[in-house]
Design a protein around this motif. Structure first.
Motif, PDB file in Angstrom:
ATOM      1  N   GLU A  82     104.488  53.102  88.449  1.00  0.00           N
ATOM      2  CA  GLU A  82     104.805  53.337  89.851  1.00  0.00           C
ATOM      3  C   GLU A  82     104.259  52.219  90.721  1.00  0.00           C
ATOM      4  OE1 GLU A  82     104.179  57.357  91.077  1.00  0.00           O
ATOM      5  OE2 GLU A  82     103.877  56.762  93.160  1.00  0.00           O
ATOM      6  N   LEU A  83     105.081  51.711  91.618  1.00  0.00           N
ATOM      7  CA  LEU A  83     104.639  50.687  92.559  1.00  0.00           C
ATOM      8  C   LEU A  83     104.108  51.382  93.822  1.00  0.00           C
ATOM      9  CD1 LEU A  83     107.604  48.188  92.139  1.00  0.00           C
ATOM     10  CD2 LEU A  83     105.303  48.022  91.178  1.00  0.00           C
ATOM     11  N   PRO A  84     103.308  50.668  94.620  1.00  0.00           N
ATOM     12  CA  PRO A  84     102.714  51.308  95.810  1.00  0.00           C
ATOM     13  C   PRO A  84     103.756  51.792  96.810  1.00  0.00           C
ATOM     14  CG  PRO A  84     101.657  49.205  95.340  1.00  0.00           C
ATOM     15  CD  PRO A  84     102.854  49.296  94.452  1.00  0.00           C
ATOM     16  N   SER A  85     103.410  52.868  97.524  1.00  0.00           N
ATOM     17  CA  SER A  85     104.265  53.347  98.619  1.00  0.00           C
ATOM     18  C   SER A  85     104.203  52.351  99.776  1.00  0.00           C
ATOM     19  CB  SER A  85     103.801  54.724  99.099  1.00  0.00           C
ATOM     20  OG  SER A  85     103.722  55.616  98.020  1.00  0.00           O
ATOM     21  N   THR A  86     102.975  51.893 100.104  1.00  0.00           N
ATOM     22  CA  THR A  86     102.803  50.810 101.092  1.00  0.00           C
ATOM     23  C   THR A  86     101.816  49.810 100.522  1.00  0.00           C
ATOM     24  OG1 THR A  86     100.936  51.850 102.238  1.00  0.00           O
ATOM     25  CG2 THR A  86     103.138  52.377 103.058  1.00  0.00           C
TER      26      THR A  86
ATOM     27  N   ASP B 140      90.828  58.588  95.327  1.00  0.00           N
ATOM     28  CA  ASP B 140      91.708  59.731  95.584  1.00  0.00           C
ATOM     29  C   ASP B 140      91.429  60.183  97.015  1.00  0.00           C
ATOM     30  OD1 ASP B 140      91.539  61.295  92.265  1.00  0.00           O
ATOM     31  OD2 ASP B 140      92.590  59.538  93.038  1.00  0.00           O
ATOM     32  N   VAL B 141      92.487  60.253  97.804  1.00  0.00           N
ATOM     33  CA  VAL B 141      92.302  60.512  99.238  1.00  0.00           C
ATOM     34  C   VAL B 141      93.120  61.717  99.670  1.00  0.00           C
ATOM     35  CG1 VAL B 141      92.491  59.518 101.561  1.00  0.00           C
ATOM     36  CG2 VAL B 141      92.014  58.029  99.609  1.00  0.00           C
ATOM     37  N   GLU B 142      92.450  62.772 100.071  1.00  0.00           N
ATOM     38  CA  GLU B 142      93.159  63.933 100.622  1.00  0.00           C
ATOM     39  C   GLU B 142      93.569  63.599 102.048  1.00  0.00           C
ATOM     40  OE1 GLU B 142      94.230  66.670  99.133  1.00  0.00           O
ATOM     41  OE2 GLU B 142      93.398  65.772  97.325  1.00  0.00           O
TER      42      GLU B 142
ATOM     43  N   ARG C   3      99.656  61.844 102.701  1.00  0.00           N
ATOM     44  CA  ARG C   3     100.781  62.705 102.315  1.00  0.00           C
ATOM     45  C   ARG C   3     102.138  62.025 102.386  1.00  0.00           C
ATOM     46  NH1 ARG C   3      97.907  65.984 105.630  1.00  0.00           N
ATOM     47  NH2 ARG C   3      99.234  65.359 107.356  1.00  0.00           N
ATOM     48  N   CYS C   4     102.264  61.047 103.281  1.00  0.00           N
ATOM     49  CA  CYS C   4     103.583  60.487 103.532  1.00  0.00           C
ATOM     50  C   CYS C   4     103.414  59.075 104.076  1.00  0.00           C
ATOM     51  CB  CYS C   4     104.343  61.357 104.531  1.00  0.00           C
ATOM     52  SG  CYS C   4     103.542  61.472 106.141  1.00  0.00           S
ATOM     53  N   ARG C   5     104.536  58.416 104.414  1.00  0.00           N
ATOM     54  CA  ARG C   5     104.466  57.045 104.902  1.00  0.00           C
ATOM     55  C   ARG C   5     103.680  56.967 106.200  1.00  0.00           C
ATOM     56  NH1 ARG C   5     109.686  53.385 106.376  1.00  0.00           N
ATOM     57  NH2 ARG C   5     110.017  55.148 107.766  1.00  0.00           N
TER      58      ARG C   5
ATOM     59  N   VAL D  44     101.422  57.495  97.711  1.00  0.00           N
ATOM     60  CA  VAL D  44     101.481  58.741  98.467  1.00  0.00           C
ATOM     61  C   VAL D  44     101.623  59.960  97.564  1.00  0.00           C
ATOM     62  CG1 VAL D  44     103.021  59.995 100.002  1.00  0.00           C
ATOM     63  CG2 VAL D  44     102.227  57.752 100.634  1.00  0.00           C
ATOM     64  N   GLN D  45     102.483  59.876  96.537  1.00  0.00           N
ATOM     65  CA  GLN D  45     102.694  61.060  95.703  1.00  0.00           C
ATOM     66  C   GLN D  45     101.445  61.430  94.903  1.00  0.00           C
ATOM     67  OE1 GLN D  45     106.340  60.586  93.427  1.00  0.00           O
ATOM     68  NE2 GLN D  45     107.576  61.343  95.109  1.00  0.00           N
ATOM     69  N   ASP D  46     100.632  60.447  94.571  1.00  0.00           N
ATOM     70  CA  ASP D  46      99.390  60.724  93.851  1.00  0.00           C
ATOM     71  C   ASP D  46      98.225  60.919  94.793  1.00  0.00           C
ATOM     72  OD1 ASP D  46     100.140  58.530  91.073  1.00  0.00           O
ATOM     73  OD2 ASP D  46     100.379  60.690  91.318  1.00  0.00           O
ATOM     74  N   ARG D  47      98.450  60.703  96.086  1.00  0.00           N
ATOM     75  CA  ARG D  47      97.405  60.793  97.112  1.00  0.00           C
ATOM     76  C   ARG D  47      96.215  59.918  96.728  1.00  0.00           C
ATOM     77  NH1 ARG D  47      96.900  67.220  97.981  1.00  0.00           N
ATOM     78  NH2 ARG D  47      99.002  67.656  97.256  1.00  0.00           N
TER      79      ARG D  47
END
Lengths: 122, 275
Positions: free
Chosen positions: A27-31, A48-50, A53-55, A78-81
């Motif tokens: 998986e590549l980064p979301s951002t 790991d960051v709670e 959640r999204c862009r 994002v999907q793995d937070r």
């Protein structure tokens, strides 16, 4: 060339499972944001960051680390937070980065909230 | 049980299971329900959106523009879409008939409808073929609005998302559940109606499916023109009039092959057409 109909279903299951597995594994980064050039050897820490959640939250997360001394780049997943943060160990450290991430912010309404919580540092 | 009888029983069971297709659908349906349950329970990393190929299309342009993947989508979605597109180029839209959990639910609703003898209305081919065109502009509108607003606008009326998050996902409106109920009710009356007329992923995969190299071929010399294949096809394809099924709508469910009473009249082949 004739294909026995009975092999289609197992074939589809295998192909789709491989697609899912390989897609999830690589998986590549979301951002991905680079803030500065590295002038000395750097290290990378995964957190790991709670709250990631999204862009929108990812961009807010990047904004929190922008301009912080020693932070070279940030990649969010994002999907793995989770986030991978490249930093200069001579300037900062994972615990300091964690403190910056978890620093509460004041909303326009005046309410103070803590948008992110680091639950794990690798 | 003698060996010969055992083989026959096994073959009967295999045929009853749609030659493994129903098993494949059940596997992915159960997995989706499990992931959906974990997602709603707040388990880290659990999301049914990760495995949606249409999510890959929705997030492709923003990702290529380096503005990041949309909402909670990721590059896994893009990989899944690419993998499914390649699979479709080879095996036609098998994703729809073998994998898609929503497709499985709607198909089984249709089967139930036929068994109870209440619904399962077979609409005229001309009307059916016209309605199938609706999904293409709908798909374009969804993708354009998604890119323009940077939001997954389809979530609000995506039956897959609504059903498998039990109506608790992000951006699900008060009317979303009613929309899902409507899709299922219409699916009871006209089997696979959402898949044929509205599914944006089906619209995206259709051009790839049209080129699919593994297709059902008909031997006109062996064929008795009984029409069983036409009755069996839920996708509204007149198999009895074709030498090979190249239709973009064909999902290679192989129900026509299963229901054909004449051995050898219909077969799945790579490359070559029928006679």
């Amino acid at each position: 060339m004739k294909i026995p109909s009975g092999i289609l279903a197992p074939l589809v299951v295998i192909i789709f499972s491989v697609v899912i597995f390989s897609g999830s594994s690589y998986e590549l980064p979301s951002t991905q944001k680079s803030f500065s050039e590295a002038t000395s050897p750097t290290k990378t820490v995964k957190m790991d960051v709670e709250g990631l959640r999204c862009r929108g939250t990812a961009n807010f997360f990047n904004g929190k680390l922008q301009g912080v001394a020693g932070i070279i780049s940030v990649s969010t997943f994002v999907q793995d937070r989770s986030a991978k943060i490249e930093y200069d160990p001579a300037v900062t450290a994972p615990e300091k980065i964690k403190a910056i991430i978890e620093k509460p912010v004041k909303l326009k309404s005046g309410k103070v909230v803590q948008p992110f919580t680091v639950t794990k540092i690798d | 049980m003698e060996s010969g009888e055992k083989d026959s029983a096994l073959k009967k069971w295999w045929n009853l299971s749609g030659q493994g297709r129903y098993i494949s659908q059940a596997v992915f349906l159960v997995l989706t329900i499990w992931v959906g349950y974990r997602m709603v329970s707040g388990v880290r990393g659990a999301t049914i959106e990760r495995y949606c190929p249409f999510g890959g299309i929705e997030t492709l342009i923003p990702w290529l523009n380096k503005t990041g993947t949309l909402c909670s989508l990721s590059t896994t979605n893009i990989s899944v879409f690419v993998g499914v597109a390649v699979m479709t180029l080879i095996l036609k839209r098998v994703f729809c008939s073998h994998v898609c959990p929503m497709g499985a639910v709607l198909e089984w609703v249709g089967i139930f409808s036929r068994k109870t003898g209440i619904g399962a209305w077979k609409i005229p081919y001309a009307v059916d073929n016209t309605l199938k065109l609706v999904k293409y502009p709908l798909m374009l509108v969804i993708i354009c609005l998604t890119v323009i607003y940077g939001e997954l606008i389809f979530r609000t009326f995506d039956p897959y998302y609504i059903l498998f998050t039990a109506g608790k996902g992000h951006e699900i409106a008060s009317w979303s559940m009613w929309f899902l109920v409507g899709v299922i009710i219409v699916g009871y009356i006209i089997p696979l109606s959402f898949c044929k007329y509205m599914c944006p992923l089906g619209a995206c995969l259709a051009p790839f499916g049209r080129l699919g190299i593994a297709k059902v071929c008909r031997d006109s010399e062996a064929c008795t023109d009984c029409g069983s294949c036409d009755k069996a096809c839920e996708w509204g394809i007149k198999v009895s009039e074709l030498k090979s099924v190249t239709s973009a709508e064909c999902s290679n469910c192989l129900e026509c092959v299963r229901k054909c009473p004449t051995k050898g009249a219909l077969a799945l082949k790579i490359g070559g057409g029928g006679k």
